[in-house]
Design a protein around this motif. Structure first.
Motif, PDB file in Angstrom:
ATOM      1  N   UNK A 110     -65.629  35.344 -25.126  1.00  0.00           N
ATOM      2  CA  UNK A 110     -66.983  35.440 -25.676  1.00  0.00           C
ATOM      3  C   UNK A 110     -67.921  36.196 -24.751  1.00  0.00           C
ATOM      4  N   UNK A 111     -67.780  35.946 -23.467  1.00  0.00           N
ATOM      5  CA  UNK A 111     -68.581  36.638 -22.459  1.00  0.00           C
ATOM      6  C   UNK A 111     -67.818  36.587 -21.141  1.00  0.00           C
ATOM      7  N   UNK A 112     -68.300  37.361 -20.190  1.00  0.00           N
ATOM      8  CA  UNK A 112     -67.629  37.434 -18.893  1.00  0.00           C
ATOM      9  C   UNK A 112     -68.655  37.213 -17.797  1.00  0.00           C
ATOM     10  N   UNK A 113     -68.288  36.338 -16.888  1.00  0.00           N
ATOM     11  CA  UNK A 113     -69.122  36.038 -15.728  1.00  0.00           C
ATOM     12  C   UNK A 113     -68.532  36.772 -14.526  1.00  0.00           C
ATOM     13  N   UNK A 114     -69.369  37.487 -13.809  1.00  0.00           N
ATOM     14  CA  UNK A 114     -68.946  38.100 -12.556  1.00  0.00           C
ATOM     15  C   UNK A 114     -69.743  37.424 -11.442  1.00  0.00           C
ATOM     16  N   UNK A 115     -69.009  36.713 -10.587  1.00  0.00           N
ATOM     17  CA  UNK A 115     -69.639  36.041  -9.454  1.00  0.00           C
ATOM     18  C   UNK A 115     -69.482  36.902  -8.210  1.00  0.00           C
ATOM     19  N   UNK A 116     -70.603  37.214  -7.577  1.00  0.00           N
ATOM     20  CA  UNK A 116     -70.575  37.838  -6.267  1.00  0.00           C
ATOM     21  C   UNK A 116     -70.584  36.698  -5.262  1.00  0.00           C
ATOM     22  N   UNK A 117     -69.488  36.553  -4.534  1.00  0.00           N
ATOM     23  CA  UNK A 117     -69.305  35.404  -3.648  1.00  0.00           C
ATOM     24  C   UNK A 117     -70.158  35.569  -2.391  1.00  0.00           C
ATOM     25  N   UNK A 118     -70.978  34.566  -2.148  1.00  0.00           N
ATOM     26  CA  UNK A 118     -71.837  34.552  -0.965  1.00  0.00           C
ATOM     27  C   UNK A 118     -71.344  33.563   0.082  1.00  0.00           C
ATOM     28  N   UNK A 119     -70.509  32.623  -0.352  1.00  0.00           N
ATOM     29  CA  UNK A 119     -69.959  31.626   0.564  1.00  0.00           C
ATOM     30  C   UNK A 119     -68.588  31.201   0.032  1.00  0.00           C
ATOM     31  N   UNK A 120     -67.601  31.165   0.902  1.00  0.00           N
ATOM     32  CA  UNK A 120     -66.250  30.757   0.514  1.00  0.00           C
ATOM     33  C   UNK A 120     -65.690  29.851   1.598  1.00  0.00           C
TER      34      UNK A 120
END
Length: 155
Positions: A110-120
């Motif tokens: 339905x939609x796509x989320x793109x997460x820019x990782x700031x903490x892992x």
């Protein structure tokens, strides 16, 4: 911004379930399982949204989230926090949908989320604090889930 390591990329690629936490407009948490979470590059994770309109609504309100990916038998995994952009259509949506299909997606996205990782960060069960080995932990939980599966099949 942390670089996603080869170890993290391999781990996420091996898992078939992740959990995305977003923040509701009233400040309460929303936790949603995700079967389509894949590392896109050294800084971004792509998450296909199939049936989670509340997660998408929450990201429109506050575009931050945490994604947890845990090996259920090993009791170890990773916690990724970051800023998210939602794609519902257009060229980027089409390219990312193609990426997810190549990774094995079969559900209607339905939609796509793109997460820019700031903490892992790595996460692990407290059982390791007591000296348990990965072999012991994996063996224990594999037996546990195998027994559950066996009971389910027999019913």
């Amino acid at each position: 911004m942390p670089k996603l390591t080869t170890t993290m990329k391999d781990f996420v690629a091996d898992q078939r379930l992740a959990f995305l936490a977003t923040v509701c407009p009233d400040g309460s948490p929303n936790l949603s399982p995700k079967g389509l979470a894949f590392i896109l590059d050294d800084r971004r994770i792509v998450i296909g949204e199939v049936r989670s309109p509340a997660s998408i609504k929450n990201l429109g309100f506050q575009p931050i989230a945490e994604l947890n990916v845990v090996d259920r038998n090993l009791r170890k995994g990773y916690r990724f926090k970051g800023t998210c952009v939602v794609h519902k259509n257009g060229k980027e949506f089409d390219l990312l949908t193609e990426f997810l299909l190549l990774k094995g997606a079969v559900s209607a996205i339905q939609s796509i989320i793109v997460m820019t990782v700031e903490d892992a960060n790595q996460i692990s069960s407290p059982v390791y604090d007591r000296g348990a080995s990965e072999v012991e932990v994996r063996s224990q939980w594999t037996r546990y889930y195998d027994a559950l599966d066996s009971d389910f099949i027999e019913k």
